[in-house]
Design a protein around this motif. Structure first.
Motif, short mmCIF file in Angstrom:
data_model
loop_
_atom_site.label_atom_id
_atom_site.label_comp_id
_atom_site.label_asym_id
_atom_site.label_seq_id
_atom_site.Cartn_x
_atom_site.Cartn_y
_atom_site.Cartn_z
N ASN A 24 13.63 -4.04 9.91
CA ASN A 24 12.39 -4.08 9.13
C ASN A 24 11.96 -2.69 8.66
O ASN A 24 11.24 -2.55 7.67
CB ASN A 24 11.26 -4.69 9.96
N PRO A 37 14.92 -13.77 15.73
CA PRO A 37 14.63 -13.66 14.29
C PRO A 37 13.29 -13.02 13.95
O PRO A 37 13.10 -12.56 12.82
CB PRO A 37 14.66 -15.13 13.82
N LEU A 38 12.36 -12.96 14.91
CA LEU A 38 11.02 -12.48 14.59
C LEU A 38 10.66 -11.12 15.19
O LEU A 38 9.65 -10.54 14.82
CB LEU A 38 9.98 -13.51 15.04
N ILE A 39 11.48 -10.60 16.11
CA ILE A 39 11.13 -9.32 16.74
C ILE A 39 11.21 -8.18 15.72
O ILE A 39 12.17 -8.07 14.97
CB ILE A 39 12.08 -9.02 17.94
N PRO A 40 10.19 -7.34 15.62
CA PRO A 40 10.24 -6.21 14.70
C PRO A 40 11.33 -5.21 15.12
O PRO A 40 11.44 -4.89 16.30
CB PRO A 40 8.85 -5.57 14.81
N SER A 88 11.51 -4.79 4.67
CA SER A 88 10.28 -5.58 4.68
C SER A 88 9.09 -4.78 5.18
O SER A 88 7.96 -5.00 4.78
CB SER A 88 10.45 -6.82 5.56
N ARG A 107 19.23 -9.71 15.61
CA ARG A 107 18.51 -10.57 14.67
C ARG A 107 18.97 -12.02 14.75
O ARG A 107 18.17 -12.95 14.54
CB ARG A 107 18.69 -10.02 13.25
#
Length: 233
Positions: free
Chosen positions: A201, A177-180, A31, A173
């Protein structure tokens, strides 16, 4: 329904710039992480300025096994035409010294400061409070207390767990769920894809050394030279 048509990407090069160190194409499946408006997917792990100047990676991870030195940071940033994330300690160097090195790196143009494992949470806080660029904290074990690293100021996690990297990424993860996450992808397209699917990511790619690259180039030169003289016989 998604459009499955592959996009055509025009590519321009030249006779002198066609030879460079490419990152694996499979990294395009990640991503990416948008840092200051730039979307970064591939991170080349090197301090070799010749390789940094001749790669198609999106960014550089400049970490080395010595205490961080501003002159090294300056040398890398002076030649790099892609963003640089600089090591500022965590292993041998801690506390306010890491914070001072991180601030100096920011002033020179680095877009991120990397703290190696086992950086204590106190050092992460010192660095976070001192700079205006992301703090990247390296994770090497699935037993690491990720929440404490985030609470201390980690903006991005850099997972480097060897063969266990994908598993560590997957476990992080699930809870965050949102930590790079940037992670080492391993030596094959399959291992890179596994790491991406686990939740990374961005992918760190370790390039061949300058000696390895030059070995192949010298082999080509010898072949050309031998054929030239064979034709004269």
């Amino acid at each position: 329904m998604k459009n499955s048509k592959v996009k055509y990407v025009p590519e321009l090069t030249s006779a002198l710039r066609s030879h460079y160190v490419p990152v694996p194409n499979v990294i395009a499946n990640a991503s990416g992480i948008r840092v200051f408006g730039k979307r970064l997917k591939s991170f080349i792990f090197t301090t070799d300025v010749a390789i940094i100047k001749n790669t198609n990676a999106d960014a550089v991870i400049a970490v080395y096994p010595f205490t961080p030195q501003p002159t090294i940071t300056q040398a890398i940033l002076s030649v790099s035409d892609i963003p640089v994330l600089c090591g500022v300690g965590g292993g041998l160097t801690h506390g306010t010294r890491s914070a001072n090195i991180a601030l100096h790196a920011e002033f020179q143009g680095a877009i991120g400061a990397i703290l190696n494992s086992p950086a204590p949470d106190e050092t992460i806080r010192f660095v976070k409070d001192s700079i205006d660029i992301p703090v990247i904290v390296t994770v090497v074990s699935e037993l690491t207390d990720i929440q404490s690293k985030i609470d201390a100021g980690a903006d991005i996690l850099n997972v480097s767990g060897g063969a266990n990297t994908a598993n560590i990424v997957r476990k992080i993860r699930e809870k965050f769920p949102l930590i790079p996450i940037i992670a080492t992808g391993g030596p094959t397209d399959e291992s890179i894809l596994e790491t991406i699917e686990a939740g990374a990511n961005g992918i760190t790619f370790t390039p061949p050394t300058n000696a390895q690259l030059f070995k192949h180039k010298m082999h080509e030169y010898r072949e050309i030279e031998n054929k030239k003289y064979e034709n004269q016989l």
